[in-house]
Scaffold this motif. Structure first.
Motif, short mmCIF file in Angstrom:
data_model
loop_
_atom_site.label_atom_id
_atom_site.label_comp_id
_atom_site.label_asym_id
_atom_site.label_seq_id
_atom_site.Cartn_x
_atom_site.Cartn_y
_atom_site.Cartn_z
N ILE A 13 0.81 -1.21 0.00
CA ILE A 13 0.00 0.00 0.00
C ILE A 13 0.85 1.27 0.00
O ILE A 13 0.45 2.31 -0.54
CB ILE A 13 -0.97 -0.02 1.21
N HIS A 14 2.05 1.22 0.59
CA HIS A 14 2.90 2.42 0.66
C HIS A 14 3.34 2.88 -0.73
O HIS A 14 3.43 4.09 -0.99
CB HIS A 14 4.14 2.15 1.51
N ARG A 15 3.59 1.94 -1.61
CA ARG A 15 4.14 2.28 -2.94
C ARG A 15 3.14 3.03 -3.81
O ARG A 15 3.51 3.58 -4.84
CB ARG A 15 4.58 1.01 -3.67
N LYS A 16 1.88 3.07 -3.40
CA LYS A 16 0.86 3.74 -4.22
C LYS A 16 0.84 5.25 -4.00
O LYS A 16 0.15 5.97 -4.72
CB LYS A 16 -0.51 3.14 -3.92
N SER A 17 1.57 5.72 -2.99
CA SER A 17 1.70 7.15 -2.76
C SER A 17 3.02 7.64 -3.33
O SER A 17 4.05 6.94 -3.26
CB SER A 17 1.63 7.48 -1.26
N GLU A 18 3.00 8.82 -3.89
CA GLU A 18 4.20 9.37 -4.52
C GLU A 18 5.36 9.48 -3.53
O GLU A 18 6.52 9.29 -3.89
CB GLU A 18 3.88 10.75 -5.10
N LYS A 19 5.02 9.76 -2.29
CA LYS A 19 6.04 9.94 -1.26
C LYS A 19 6.89 8.69 -1.06
O LYS A 19 8.09 8.78 -0.78
CB LYS A 19 5.36 10.34 0.05
N PHE A 20 6.29 7.52 -1.20
CA PHE A 20 7.00 6.26 -0.95
C PHE A 20 7.12 5.41 -2.22
O PHE A 20 7.24 4.19 -2.14
CB PHE A 20 6.28 5.46 0.14
N LYS A 21 7.10 6.05 -3.37
CA LYS A 21 7.14 5.31 -4.63
C LYS A 21 8.45 4.56 -4.80
O LYS A 21 8.47 3.43 -5.30
CB LYS A 21 6.93 6.29 -5.79
N ASP A 22 9.53 5.17 -4.40
CA ASP A 22 10.85 4.54 -4.59
C ASP A 22 11.35 3.85 -3.33
O ASP A 22 11.91 2.76 -3.38
CB ASP A 22 11.86 5.61 -5.04
N VAL A 23 11.17 4.50 -2.20
CA VAL A 23 11.65 3.95 -0.93
C VAL A 23 10.48 3.90 0.04
O VAL A 23 9.79 4.91 0.25
CB VAL A 23 12.79 4.80 -0.33
N GLY A 24 10.27 2.74 0.63
CA GLY A 24 9.15 2.56 1.54
C GLY A 24 9.36 3.29 2.86
O GLY A 24 10.46 3.77 3.16
N PRO A 25 8.33 3.39 3.67
CA PRO A 25 8.43 4.09 4.94
C PRO A 25 9.24 3.29 5.96
O PRO A 25 9.37 2.07 5.87
CB PRO A 25 6.98 4.24 5.38
N SER A 26 9.75 3.98 6.93
CA SER A 26 10.41 3.33 8.06
C SER A 26 9.37 2.98 9.11
O SER A 26 8.23 3.47 9.08
CB SER A 26 11.45 4.27 8.66
N PRO A 27 9.70 2.12 10.07
CA PRO A 27 8.75 1.86 11.16
C PRO A 27 8.32 3.14 11.88
O PRO A 27 7.17 3.26 12.31
CB PRO A 27 9.53 0.93 12.09
N ALA A 28 9.22 4.09 12.00
CA ALA A 28 8.87 5.35 12.65
C ALA A 28 7.83 6.12 11.83
O ALA A 28 6.94 6.77 12.39
CB ALA A 28 10.13 6.20 12.85
N ASP A 29 7.93 6.04 10.49
CA ASP A 29 6.93 6.69 9.64
C ASP A 29 5.55 6.07 9.84
O ASP A 29 4.53 6.78 9.87
CB ASP A 29 7.34 6.56 8.17
N ILE A 30 5.51 4.75 9.97
CA ILE A 30 4.21 4.08 10.16
C ILE A 30 3.62 4.44 11.52
O ILE A 30 2.41 4.68 11.65
CB ILE A 30 4.37 2.56 10.01
N LEU A 31 4.47 4.52 12.54
CA LEU A 31 3.98 4.92 13.86
C LEU A 31 3.42 6.34 13.83
O LEU A 31 2.37 6.61 14.43
CB LEU A 31 5.11 4.81 14.88
N ALA A 32 4.07 7.23 13.11
CA ALA A 32 3.56 8.59 12.99
C ALA A 32 2.20 8.60 12.29
O ALA A 32 1.31 9.37 12.65
CB ALA A 32 4.57 9.45 12.22
N PHE A 33 2.03 7.74 11.28
CA PHE A 33 0.76 7.62 10.58
C PHE A 33 -0.34 7.15 11.53
O PHE A 33 -1.46 7.71 11.56
CB PHE A 33 0.95 6.64 9.42
N VAL A 34 -0.03 6.16 12.35
CA VAL A 34 -1.01 5.64 13.31
C VAL A 34 -1.39 6.72 14.33
O VAL A 34 -2.57 6.87 14.69
CB VAL A 34 -0.43 4.39 14.02
N LYS A 35 -0.43 7.50 14.78
CA LYS A 35 -0.72 8.56 15.74
C LYS A 35 -1.66 9.61 15.14
O LYS A 35 -2.58 10.10 15.82
CB LYS A 35 0.57 9.22 16.20
N THR A 36 -1.44 9.96 13.88
CA THR A 36 -2.30 10.94 13.24
C THR A 36 -3.74 10.45 13.17
O THR A 36 -4.69 11.20 13.42
CB THR A 36 -1.78 11.27 11.83
N LEU A 37 -3.92 9.18 12.83
CA LEU A 37 -5.27 8.61 12.77
C LEU A 37 -5.90 8.56 14.16
O LEU A 37 -7.09 8.86 14.35
CB LEU A 37 -5.23 7.21 12.16
#
Length: 521
Positions: free
Chosen positions: A400-424
């Motif tokens: 799912i990460h690769r479908k966003s332009e931000k992570f098209k080439d390099v996927g998110p780090s675990p810290a990025d996913i945690l930040a996403f969860v906090k925002t939700l």
């Protein structure tokens, strides 16, 4: 004495045992001691009939009543012969209407049934045993090579069995040993966040209850129930509210637990996580998990139920607890109305779209579709509610990460996913509280309340039958059942072929959306 009734030509028999005959003694008192039945004393039984032994086993079917028996000389020795229908009437037995010659059915004794003599039986047993000895003899058997291979395979299987037993003993000893979770920085950060989120949500609901409580009525507050799992397996806090002005029942739970996953739970997870492929079948797996889960059921049928859940999971190498082998996040939030207000649905979805878009433009449409699929009730062929966002087994390698332009080439780090969860997680109160404020005090009728109870029944069905989180929690050793089932409403209703929803009603309008989800934005 026992009488065997031949029921067919293949000698299927029904045995009249002494107990059966004793119970029928009043009907059979005049049976003669010479093993034949006289016609004169009993009007319900047939007279005896002399018949050659060669005709005795000739039995054929007849649907008509047996003809009367011809008179015979009582002094002449005869075989036991009784009309079948009369025996049935006397003994209360229902048997097929099989009548032999002249309408008489015969009941031959055991020695007349083709039973081999004792000499013949011993001869057969001897030939059979000799054949077996010949076959298994290494010097004569045509299967001697196969026997040798089988013996060799058996030795190999025995060695494998010994190794497996040793492995099982090692696993058993390891599971008895004290188990301490290595605290990763990611795990500790997630624990701190969900505890702070629990506090902010319970305070937000309590403030709403205090704001709308009638004058002179003490506003309800959440009851806090702190608990610990057995064998030092973690702890948690369940916050429950009941009987409020707005909330009929609600709960906000935080769990911070660890232990060993049972083999069946590991088998369920193996398909979704590459790191678990090498875990041996039948072996438990050390894990640590933390999460927040809430469900809020409002009093007013016009106010929707809302659910939210976010969690983090770590599993470890059984031989090295400092080595995580698979980690992932999961969660989401969804709205379950009883009556559909389009502006509420749009507000709820827009709030979560704005939160998702901060991390990637492709997240919201993917998570919205995922939510619609997850909260589908197959046996009802309808959604539980109008959806929201949902994800599971989310790690840096998820597609799912690769479908966003931000992570098209390099996927998110675990810290990025945690930040996403906090925002939700931080979006829950802005998404739900404004809806409660508008709907908690709307007028409603008994029919509205009845429909609310029916919809709650659907909610219960999904949670107990389909929800993965509920099933995982209940199958986990040491599970706290009260906290797991906190999500269920106080009351629900099931009607047999209910007349609701009526055609062109507000209830039917909701059902059309639940049967075919729509895009709200």
């Amino acid at each position: 004495m026992s009488i065997r009734i031949a029921r067919s030509s293949c000698f299927a028999r029904r045995v009249l045992t002494p107990s059966v005959l004793r119970s029928s003694l009043p009907s059979l008192r005049n049976i003669s001691q010479s093993s034949r039945i006289s016609a004169s004393p009993l009007s319900s039984l047939s007279s005896t009939l002399r018949t050659p032994p060669s005709q005795e086993r000739r039995i054929h079917n007849s649907t008509s009543s047996p003809p009367p028996s011809p008179p015979v000389d009582p002094s002449t020795p005869t075989r036991t012969a009784i009309h079948a229908a009369q025996v049935e009437e006397a003994l209360g037995i229902k048997t097929p209407t099989n009548y032999g010659p002249k309408g008489v059915q015969y009941y031959p004794q055991a020695h007349e049934m083709g039973k081999p003599s004792w000499r013949m039986r011993y001869l057969i047993y001897g030939l059979f045993a000799g054949g077996i000895l010949f076959i298994i003899s290494p010097s004569h058997s045509p299967f001697k090579d196969h026997v040798a291979i089988s013996m060799h395979s058996g030795i190999e299987e025995s060695a494998d069995l010994v190794a497996w037993e040793k492995r099982r003993a090692t696993i058993a000893e390891r599971e008895k040993a004290p188990f301490e979770v290595p605290s990763s920085s990611m795990y500790n950060e997630m624990v701190d966040y969900i505890r702070s989120l629990q506090l902010s949500i319970t305070q937000g609901i309590e403030e709403l209850e205090a704001e709308v409580a009638p004058r002179g009525v003490t506003p309800v507050k959440f009851l806090q129930d702190s608990w610990e799992r057995a064998n030092n397996g973690g702890s948690g806090t369940s916050c429950v509210i009941q009987g409020g002005t707005v909330m009929e029942k609600g709960g906000v739970n935080v769990s911070v637990v660890h232990g060993r996953l049972p083999p069946r739970a590991v088998a369920q997870m193996r398909a979704d996580h590459a790191g678990l492929e090498h875990v041996e079948a039948g072996e438990s797996l050390p894990y640590a998990a933390c999460g927040i889960s809430l469900v809020l059921h409002a009093n007013n049928p016009m106010a929707p139920t809302c659910h939210m859940n976010y969690r983090y999971f770590e599993t470890y190498d059984p031989d090295d607890l400092t080595k995580p082998i698979a980690t992932w996040f999961g969660g989401g939030s969804d709205l379950t109305p009883n009556y559909l207000f389009d502006e509420d649905a749009k507000h709820f979805h827009q709030t979560y779209k704005d939160a998702c878009d901060q991390h990637g433009e492709a997240y919201y449409p993917e998570l919205k579709e995922w939510c619609d699929k997850y909260f589908y009730i197959p046996h009802r062929e309808e959604e539980r509610g109008i959806g929201g966002v949902f994800f599971d087994d989310l790690d840096p390698n998820s597609a799912i990460h690769r479908k966003s332009e931000k992570f098209k080439d390099v996927g998110p780090s675990p810290a990025d996913i945690l930040a996403f969860v906090k925002t939700l997680g931080d979006s829950f109160l802005p998404a739900y509280l404004p809806i409660l404020r508008k709907r908690y005090n709307l007028p409603y009728t008994e029919e509205h309340k009845r429909w609310q109870q029916i919809r709650r029944g659907r909610y219960v069905e999904f949670n107990l039958v389909n929800d993965r989180g509920t099933k995982f929690g209940l199958m986990t050793p040491g599970a706290r059942v009260e906290s797991i089932l906190m999500t269920l409403p106080t009351t629900a209703r099931w009607e047999y072929y209910s007349d609701m929803p009526a055609k062109d009603s507000e209830e039917e309008r909701l059902m059309k959306v639940l049967r075919k989800p729509i895009a709200w934005l």
